[in-house]
Design an enzyme around this catalytic site. Structure first.
Site, PDB file in Angstrom:
ATOM      1  CB  THR A  51      -0.929   0.044   1.228  1.00  0.00           C
ATOM      2  OG1 THR A  51      -1.773   1.191   1.150  1.00  0.00           O
ATOM      3  CG2 THR A  51      -0.128   0.116   2.515  1.00  0.00           C
ATOM      4  CG  ASN A  53      -3.926   4.810   3.105  1.00  0.00           C
ATOM      5  OD1 ASN A  53      -3.564   5.275   4.189  1.00  0.00           O
ATOM      6  ND2 ASN A  53      -5.159   4.935   2.661  1.00  0.00           N
ATOM      7  N   GLY A  73     -10.243   7.970   5.825  1.00  0.00           N
ATOM      8  CA  GLY A  73     -11.357   7.319   5.134  1.00  0.00           C
ATOM      9  C   GLY A  73     -12.706   7.654   5.732  1.00  0.00           C
ATOM     10  CG  ASP A 106      -9.587  -4.827  -1.337  1.00  0.00           C
ATOM     11  OD1 ASP A 106      -9.113  -3.689  -1.495  1.00  0.00           O
ATOM     12  OD2 ASP A 106     -10.647  -5.183  -1.878  1.00  0.00           O
TER      13      ASP A 106
END
Length: 202
Positions: free
Chosen positions: A8, A10, A154, A70
């Site tokens: 990732t 992120n 998020g 995920d």
């Protein structure tokens, strides 16, 4: 095995994983250390499919053990949406802010007891020679009526945990790790880690 690549870019996820992995003495590196890899497509229709694709791709390209997850938000009143499309819920130019606004719009008029939802995380560890383990974690809650809090990332400002009477964006990292879908998935993965290492060393 001391170096594990987290599939990732992120930064929020990297920070969470570093916190969760540190007790195992692993050196966690994100994809920012491997810019040549670029964006990894996520064409899967399930969290598991996407996690396998990401983990195996990174393991193959780096020659190291890779861990990918995920994850996403499933809202019951929206038939499980946004699901695997959580990160791009508001379109090609999606941002967390736009996604949250769309979610609030989609739930406009939906009463509190019908705003039940859960964060889901499926995690996969993979080696370059296709040895894999997987796990799943869920965090039940509901969608708040307005954004609040400035921690996390998020959908955290909208995800309300009834047991703690708090949205995820107001929790400390320690509290969130103990409750979260990602923390649960990682702890379940780590229960398999010793056997995973044995398979790798054969």
């Amino acid at each position: 095995m001391k170096t594990v690549v987290l599939a990732t870019s992120n930064k929020g996820k990297v920070a969470e994983f570093n916190e969760l992995f540190k007790e195992f003495g692993l050196d966690i590196k994100g994809l920012d250390h491997y810019p040549e890899i670029g964006e990894i497509p996520e064409p899967g229709e399930t969290f598991l499919e996407n996690a396998i694709i990401k983990a195996q791709t990174v393991a193959n390209l780096t020659g190291l053990v890779a861990v990918a997850d995920d994850s996403g938000l499933e809202v019951d009143a929206l038939d499980g949406a946004p699901g695997v499309y959580s990160a791009r819920y508001s379109g090609e130019d999606a941002t967390p802010a736009k996604n949250n606004i769309k979610l609030l719009e989609e739930l406009d008029g939906v009463v509190e007891e019908k705003r039940t939802a859960r964060f889901v995380c499926v995690m996969v560890a993979a080696t370059p020679d296709n040895i894999r383990i997987q796990s799943r974690g869920e965090w039940d809650g509901r969608i708040a009526f307005e954004l609040s809090g400035d921690e996390g990332f998020g959908y955290d400002p909208l995800f309300f945990d009834p047991e703690l009477d708090c949205v995820a964006a107001k929790m400390t990292r320690e509290t969130k790790n103990a409750r979260s879908h990602r923390g649960k998935a990682l702890r379940a993965l780590m229960k398999q880690w010793a056997d995973f290492q044995k398979k790798i060393s054969k």
